[in-house]
Design a protein around this motif. Structure first.
Motif, PDB file in Angstrom:
ATOM      1  N   UNK A 141      -3.563  10.433   6.757  1.00  0.00           N
ATOM      2  CA  UNK A 141      -2.871   9.144   6.759  1.00  0.00           C
ATOM      3  C   UNK A 141      -2.756   8.558   5.349  1.00  0.00           C
ATOM      4  N   UNK A 142      -3.696   8.901   4.479  1.00  0.00           N
ATOM      5  CA  UNK A 142      -3.602   8.469   3.084  1.00  0.00           C
ATOM      6  C   UNK A 142      -2.312   8.977   2.447  1.00  0.00           C
ATOM      7  N   UNK A 143      -2.030  10.262   2.648  1.00  0.00           N
ATOM      8  CA  UNK A 143      -0.812  10.857   2.098  1.00  0.00           C
ATOM      9  C   UNK A 143       0.417  10.260   2.763  1.00  0.00           C
ATOM     10  N   UNK A 144       0.344  10.085   4.081  1.00  0.00           N
ATOM     11  CA  UNK A 144       1.477   9.552   4.820  1.00  0.00           C
ATOM     12  C   UNK A 144       1.762   8.100   4.462  1.00  0.00           C
ATOM     13  N   UNK A 146      -1.727  -2.414   1.704  1.00  0.00           N
ATOM     14  CA  UNK A 146      -2.457  -3.460   2.411  1.00  0.00           C
ATOM     15  C   UNK A 146      -1.601  -4.682   2.717  1.00  0.00           C
ATOM     16  N   UNK A 147      -0.517  -4.853   1.996  1.00  0.00           N
ATOM     17  CA  UNK A 147       0.302  -6.056   2.181  1.00  0.00           C
ATOM     18  C   UNK A 147       1.684  -5.741   2.734  1.00  0.00           C
ATOM     19  N   UNK A 148       1.889  -4.504   3.149  1.00  0.00           N
ATOM     20  CA  UNK A 148       3.231  -4.148   3.621  1.00  0.00           C
ATOM     21  C   UNK A 148       3.194  -3.724   5.077  1.00  0.00           C
ATOM     22  N   UNK A 149       4.126  -2.886   5.467  1.00  0.00           N
ATOM     23  CA  UNK A 149       4.304  -2.507   6.869  1.00  0.00           C
ATOM     24  C   UNK A 149       3.094  -1.787   7.437  1.00  0.00           C
ATOM     25  N   UNK A 150       3.053  -1.668   8.742  1.00  0.00           N
ATOM     26  CA  UNK A 150       1.937  -1.016   9.418  1.00  0.00           C
ATOM     27  C   UNK A 150       2.088   0.497   9.358  1.00  0.00           C
TER      28      UNK A 150
END
Length: 562
Positions: A441-444, A452-456
């Motif tokens: 998920x880090x790469x994705x 942290x401040x953008x989309x989910x």
């Protein structure tokens, strides 16, 4: 006399791109007459270490390194003016007479590395200006390049002749049988374990004008990454994770040093505790920054080892400059991208990429109704990836560089992250799937501009961690998205086929690009031996101890391959 011969050899090494190693040996064999005047000074070793790197860059070598790891995967289809030998591989009709079955250029690199490792200790013993640490660093570099070459050979051919003895005399002939995949892999691992701590951590400070050289030469981190990869293929997942962690720790420290020296960067951020280049830097609205840094400029913060072409005048990256595109102004290379990798991504109707995934737009270009390979070709990309419902909404702007001087990356930070994730999945330890998911998920997240401040997140852990099969599918899918056209996909499929004990998964994925003769190709790929290349006709003639891969014992070349 000594100075004259040294100058000749150094000059030959410097112009390696114009000739092959075998040509060099033919011109000036390293026999007793030459040896009494050569390998006496530090500069002799330095010249030949440089020659090892240069040998990786010649057309015959770089084209094979790219082609062997990619062309048989689902990523590549027929392009324009494609040579017949390339077309035959695309059709899974590989014969021992195919020029890309020749491994001569790779063994030329290996021989140069063998020569450095053979003579460097003797030079150190007689030249007081050549320190032991310098000798060990030179031998570590040569050993790592040699191991990398053998790693390519076994992943392509499976069993290959293995030798660490240099060919230094016209009278020498090496007729030896092939060693098994496992034997070569274990030997390379053992060699790297011996020299891993002899390599330098970095050659230049990160704020130096020469900092790019830190990833264009073998460093300790490059050897760690190579060891992690080899242990992954070996199935020693604890060791793979250990070496991945060493690289990740180095990158964390490098990031911390950067923050202390210059303050928090606007184009690199922590994803969890792993620093990665932001696709959309702080304060901007346009995506493309991670591609521009990693592939457009090259030698980025995330790079671990890549071949440096950018200031070359004699050696060109013909793999990108000929197979991906034909020159800087054409999208018509020998190979093209299948429609399913790019079509309708922006619409949101895609099984591989989310419409917010920056990798889709930077890896595959659109030219009317056809799709071309744009990774390494674009120098800069810029686009929006919010509120996208069509291709038009992207506002995609691109500029090409000079493809023939694009660097070629062997290892970068994403490799290490996803190798560790795969090892966590395969060792099956408690919470291993959750750890692996976090790494994937880090790469994705970076690719989809999830901060942290953008989309989910676009990936949901509960969709995958319930089974090993689901996690493996996620890992393979993420590697596919991240490493498109980086010479890795076919090797990924081969690694999983070896682990699965069958070619079923490889067949399902690799045949997605085919429109015609699909069933016939599926039947052919079911042969467990077919996933490797045949030995070339010329090698079988020269070395009677080689035994042809049984998958290639019949057909047009059968009389010459038996």
């Amino acid at each position: 006399m000594k100075k004259t011969i040294n100058n000749i050899i150094i000059a030959l090494g410097a112009s390696f791109g114009l000739t092959s190693c075998s040509d060099f040996l033919d011109i000036l064999p390293l026999n007793d007459v030459v040896l009494e005047n050569y390998w006496t000074e530090k500069s002799d070793v330095t010249s030949n270490v440089n020659g090892c790197y240069e040998a990786l860059e010649i057309n015959e070598c770089i084209n094979r390194l790219g082609l062997w790891g990619e062309i048989r995967s689902e990523n590549m289809r027929l392009g324009t003016n494609v040579p017949n030998e390339v077309n035959e591989i695309l059709k899974e009709n590989i014969l021992p007479s195919n020029p890309y079955c020749s491994w001569a250029a790779i063994y030329d690199v290996i021989n140069r590395c063998n020569t450095v490792c053979h003579y460097a200790p003797g030079v150190q013993a007689i030249d007081p200006n050549y320190t032991e640490d310098e000798m060990k660093s030179d031998m570590a570099q040569a050993s790592a390049i040699r191991a990398l070459c053998y790693f390519y050979l076994i992943r392509t051919f499976r069993d290959v002749p293995y030798s660490k003895e240099p060919s230094i005399d016209d009278a020498q002939r090496y007729i030896i049988p092939a060693s098994s995949f496992e034997t070569v892999l274990d030997t390379c691992i053992a060699d790297l374990e011996k020299v891993k701590d002899d390599a330098v951590r970095r050659y230049y400070a990160d704020d130096s004008n020469n900092a790019y050289r830190n990833s264009s030469r073998i460093t300790r981190q490059a050897i760690y990454a190579l060891l992690a990869d080899m242990y992954l293929w070996k199935g020693d997942y604890d060791k793979c994770i250990h070496y991945c962690d060493l690289v990740l720790d180095f990158k964390r420290n490098q990031y911390d040093e950067m923050v202390i020296r210059n303050g928090a960067p606007t184009d690199i951020a922590l994803f969890g505790d792993i620093p990665m280049i932001l696709d959309k830097p702080v304060g901007t609205t346009q995506c493309g920054n991670s591609y521009n840094s990693i592939f457009g400029s090259g030698n980025s913060f995330e790079s671990i080892f890549e071949i440096y072409f950018r200031t070359n005048t004699t050696r060109l990256n013909t793999w990108v400059g000929r197979f991906y595109v034909d020159g800087a102004n054409s999208n018509n290379g020998y190979l093209s991208a299948p429609d399913f990798l790019r079509k309708d991504v922006a619409v949101g109707n895609h099984t591989i990429f989310k419409k917010t995934d920056c990798r889709a737009y930077s890896s595959v270009g659109v030219d009317g109704s056809r799709y071309f390979i744009s990774k390494y070709v674009y120098q800069n990309v810029s686009f929006k990836n919010q509120n996208i419902t069509s291709e038009k909404d992207l506002g995609l702007m691109t500029s090409k560089g000079t493809p023939t001087v694009s660097n070629w990356i062997f290892y970068r930070l994403s490799d290490v992250i996803l190798m560790k994730a795969e090892a966590e999945i395969e060792r099956g330890a408690e919470d291993g799937y959750k750890k692996a998911f976090a790494l994937i998920n880090t790469v994705n997240k970076r690719a989809n501009d999830v901060t942290n401040t953008s989309r989910s997140d676009t990936l949901k852990m509960e969709d995958y961690v319930s089974s090993k099969e689901s996690m493996e599918e996620l890992l393979l899918a993420e590697r596919h998205r991240e490493f498109l056209y980086e010479g890795k996909r076919w090797f990924d499929l081969v690694r999983f086929a070896r682990r699965d004990g069958n070619n079923d998964r490889l067949i399902t994925l690799a045949t997605r690009k085919y429109i015609e003769n699909v069933n016939a190709i599926k039947i052919k790929l079911a042969n467990p031996n077919i996933i490797y290349f045949p030995y070339s006709k010329s090698e079988l003639k020269a070395n009677p101890l080689l035994k042809q891969n049984p998958a290639y014992m019949a057909g047009e070349d059968s009389e010459l391959t038996k």
